[in-house]
Design a protein around this motif. Structure first.
Motif, PDB file in Angstrom:
ATOM      1  N   LEU A   1       4.731   9.579  -7.889  1.00  0.00           N
ATOM      2  CA  LEU A   1       3.815  10.707  -7.861  1.00  0.00           C
ATOM      3  C   LEU A   1       3.248  10.842  -6.467  1.00  0.00           C
ATOM      4  O   LEU A   1       3.043   9.842  -5.765  1.00  0.00           O
ATOM      5  CB  LEU A   1       2.663  10.499  -8.857  1.00  0.00           C
ATOM      6  CG  LEU A   1       2.923  10.744 -10.343  1.00  0.00           C
ATOM      7  CD1 LEU A   1       1.750  10.214 -11.167  1.00  0.00           C
ATOM      8  CD2 LEU A   1       3.125  12.227 -10.620  1.00  0.00           C
TER       9      LEU A   1
ATOM     10  N   ALA B   1      -0.075  12.541  -4.325  1.00  0.00           N
ATOM     11  CA  ALA B   1      -1.461  12.929  -4.579  1.00  0.00           C
ATOM     12  C   ALA B   1      -1.536  14.427  -4.872  1.00  0.00           C
ATOM     13  O   ALA B   1      -0.984  15.246  -4.142  1.00  0.00           O
ATOM     14  CB  ALA B   1      -2.326  12.581  -3.377  1.00  0.00           C
TER      15      ALA B   1
ATOM     16  N   THR C   1      -5.399   9.349 -17.887  1.00  0.00           N
ATOM     17  CA  THR C   1      -4.932   9.077 -16.528  1.00  0.00           C
ATOM     18  C   THR C   1      -5.495  10.092 -15.563  1.00  0.00           C
ATOM     19  O   THR C   1      -5.594  11.279 -15.877  1.00  0.00           O
ATOM     20  CB  THR C   1      -3.384   9.098 -16.460  1.00  0.00           C
ATOM     21  OG1 THR C   1      -2.976   8.855 -15.113  1.00  0.00           O
ATOM     22  CG2 THR C   1      -2.826  10.438 -16.910  1.00  0.00           C
ATOM     23  N   ASP C   2      -5.864   9.621 -14.385  1.00  0.00           N
ATOM     24  CA  ASP C   2      -6.339  10.515 -13.329  1.00  0.00           C
ATOM     25  C   ASP C   2      -5.320  10.613 -12.201  1.00  0.00           C
ATOM     26  O   ASP C   2      -5.615  11.140 -11.127  1.00  0.00           O
ATOM     27  CB  ASP C   2      -7.691  10.039 -12.786  1.00  0.00           C
ATOM     28  CG  ASP C   2      -7.626   8.607 -12.249  1.00  0.00           C
ATOM     29  OD1 ASP C   2      -6.530   7.996 -12.282  1.00  0.00           O
ATOM     30  OD2 ASP C   2      -8.671   8.102 -11.795  1.00  0.00           O
ATOM     31  N   LYS C   3      -4.105  10.137 -12.456  1.00  0.00           N
ATOM     32  CA  LYS C   3      -3.067  10.156 -11.426  1.00  0.00           C
ATOM     33  C   LYS C   3      -2.340  11.488 -11.355  1.00  0.00           C
ATOM     34  O   LYS C   3      -1.662  11.780 -10.367  1.00  0.00           O
ATOM     35  CB  LYS C   3      -2.062   9.028 -11.680  1.00  0.00           C
ATOM     36  CG  LYS C   3      -2.643   7.630 -11.497  1.00  0.00           C
ATOM     37  CD  LYS C   3      -1.574   6.578 -11.636  1.00  0.00           C
ATOM     38  CE  LYS C   3      -2.129   5.183 -11.355  1.00  0.00           C
ATOM     39  NZ  LYS C   3      -1.084   4.143 -11.450  1.00  0.00           N
ATOM     40  N   VAL C   4      -2.431  12.287 -12.385  1.00  0.00           N
ATOM     41  CA  VAL C   4      -1.715  13.552 -12.428  1.00  0.00           C
ATOM     42  C   VAL C   4      -2.555  14.574 -13.188  1.00  0.00           C
ATOM     43  O   VAL C   4      -3.195  14.240 -14.189  1.00  0.00           O
ATOM     44  CB  VAL C   4      -0.327  13.363 -13.088  1.00  0.00           C
ATOM     45  CG1 VAL C   4      -0.459  12.822 -14.496  1.00  0.00           C
ATOM     46  CG2 VAL C   4       0.484  14.659 -13.076  1.00  0.00           C
TER      47      VAL C   4
ATOM     48  N   SER D   1       0.684   5.470 -16.020  1.00  0.00           N
ATOM     49  CA  SER D   1      -0.258   4.531 -15.426  1.00  0.00           C
ATOM     50  C   SER D   1       0.440   3.511 -14.541  1.00  0.00           C
ATOM     51  O   SER D   1      -0.178   2.950 -13.616  1.00  0.00           O
ATOM     52  CB  SER D   1      -1.053   3.793 -16.524  1.00  0.00           C
ATOM     53  OG  SER D   1      -1.860   4.702 -17.239  1.00  0.00           O
TER      54      SER D   1
ATOM     55  N   SER E   1       2.928   4.446  -9.014  1.00  0.00           N
ATOM     56  CA  SER E   1       2.091   4.428  -7.816  1.00  0.00           C
ATOM     57  C   SER E   1       2.005   5.828  -7.221  1.00  0.00           C
ATOM     58  O   SER E   1       2.973   6.614  -7.303  1.00  0.00           O
ATOM     59  CB  SER E   1       2.680   3.467  -6.775  1.00  0.00           C
ATOM     60  OG  SER E   1       3.970   3.864  -6.401  1.00  0.00           O
ATOM     61  N   VAL E   2       0.857   6.172  -6.670  1.00  0.00           N
ATOM     62  CA  VAL E   2       0.622   7.504  -6.107  1.00  0.00           C
ATOM     63  C   VAL E   2       0.754   7.438  -4.589  1.00  0.00           C
ATOM     64  O   VAL E   2       0.096   6.603  -3.940  1.00  0.00           O
ATOM     65  CB  VAL E   2      -0.773   8.023  -6.500  1.00  0.00           C
ATOM     66  CG1 VAL E   2      -1.023   9.399  -5.867  1.00  0.00           C
ATOM     67  CG2 VAL E   2      -0.886   8.119  -8.016  1.00  0.00           C
TER      68      VAL E   2
ATOM     69  N   GLU F   1       0.079   8.990  -1.006  1.00  0.00           N
ATOM     70  CA  GLU F   1      -0.871   9.896  -0.342  1.00  0.00           C
ATOM     71  C   GLU F   1      -0.133  10.840   0.602  1.00  0.00           C
ATOM     72  O   GLU F   1       0.911  10.520   1.131  1.00  0.00           O
ATOM     73  CB  GLU F   1      -1.917   9.077   0.429  1.00  0.00           C
ATOM     74  CG  GLU F   1      -2.758   8.191  -0.473  1.00  0.00           C
ATOM     75  CD  GLU F   1      -3.616   8.986  -1.440  1.00  0.00           C
ATOM     76  OE1 GLU F   1      -3.916  10.161  -1.130  1.00  0.00           O
ATOM     77  OE2 GLU F   1      -4.009   8.419  -2.480  1.00  0.00           O
TER      78      GLU F   1
END
Length: 226
Positions: A38, A40, A73-76, A220, A223-224, A226
């Protein structure tokens, strides 16, 4: 309170405690690729399959899964189905929605569609397919009205089965990267001693929780960048 009234109340409470609707659920998860990633700000949309009369995934289930992902989740970012379908009309209507990642690639060959996808930073599609059906029922109930009042007497049960599968598409590679399937079977009861009391198994809700929790785990672990 008369003896008869006390007896009715006691009977209702006892039946309520003894016969609560119950659900058995099985969830299977397959990760087809290990290099899930993913960036950001990436977004994901959860869509239901509605292409035929036989395939009509409930909008309530799709919204429930989207809500579970939003909370988990706050990743997407999660884009609601209705918002997405309206923004991309008519490309993702029931009869025109792509059934395979390769077909999605052809849709994105349209410059206007590709530009919108890029602007919304949509990286993953989650397709939900299946339904909840009544599979078995038993018992009987009679209701009557007389000079002294009315009521219902009897006992009924029924069984609902939810069978759903979600597939996860990566728009960067136009490939399927994961799959979650669930089967939930629940038995509901309807005892009636003057007043019918439905004791319902939350089959669709349990299926949503099972799939939603597994999808949260799926993303979850990513890894995101940047």
């Amino acid at each position: 309170m008369s003896f008869v009234s006390k007896f009715k109340l006691s009977f209702i409470i006892t039946m309520s405690w003894l016969m609560i609707g119950c659900t058995t659920i099985n969830v299977d998860h397959v990760r087809l690729r290990d290099d899930i990633e993913l960036n950001a700000g990436d977004a994901m949309v959860v869509l239901g399959r509605h292409q035929t009369a036989e395939i009509q995934t409930e909008a309530s289930l799709v919204a429930c899964i989207g809500g579970r992902l939003t909370r988990g989740t706050d990743k997407v970012r999660i884009i609601p189905e209705s918002e997405f379908v309206d923004a991309f009309y008519p490309w993702f209507e029931a009869r025109t929605a792509p059934l395979r990642p390769a077909k999605l690639k052809k849709v994105l060959d349209q410059p206007m569609v590709a530009a919108k996808i890029a602007a919304m930073k949509i990286r993953y599609f989650v397709w939900v397919e299946g339904s909840t059906e009544r599979t078995n029922s038993a018992g009987s109930m009679t209701c009557s009205i007389g000079p002294g009042g009315g009521g219902c007497f009897g006992f009924g049960t029924w069984e609902d089965t939810s069978d759903y599968e979600t597939t996860i598409w990566d728009l960067k590679t136009f490939s399927e990267v994961g799959r979650v399937s669930t089967e939930a079977v629940g038995t509901s009861y309807m005892p009636a001693f003057v007043i019918p009391i439905p004791l319902l198994a939350q089959v669709e809700g349990d299926a949503c929780q099972g799939m939603g929790n597994q999808l949260v785990r799926f993303f979850s672990d990513v890894s995101v960048q940047e």
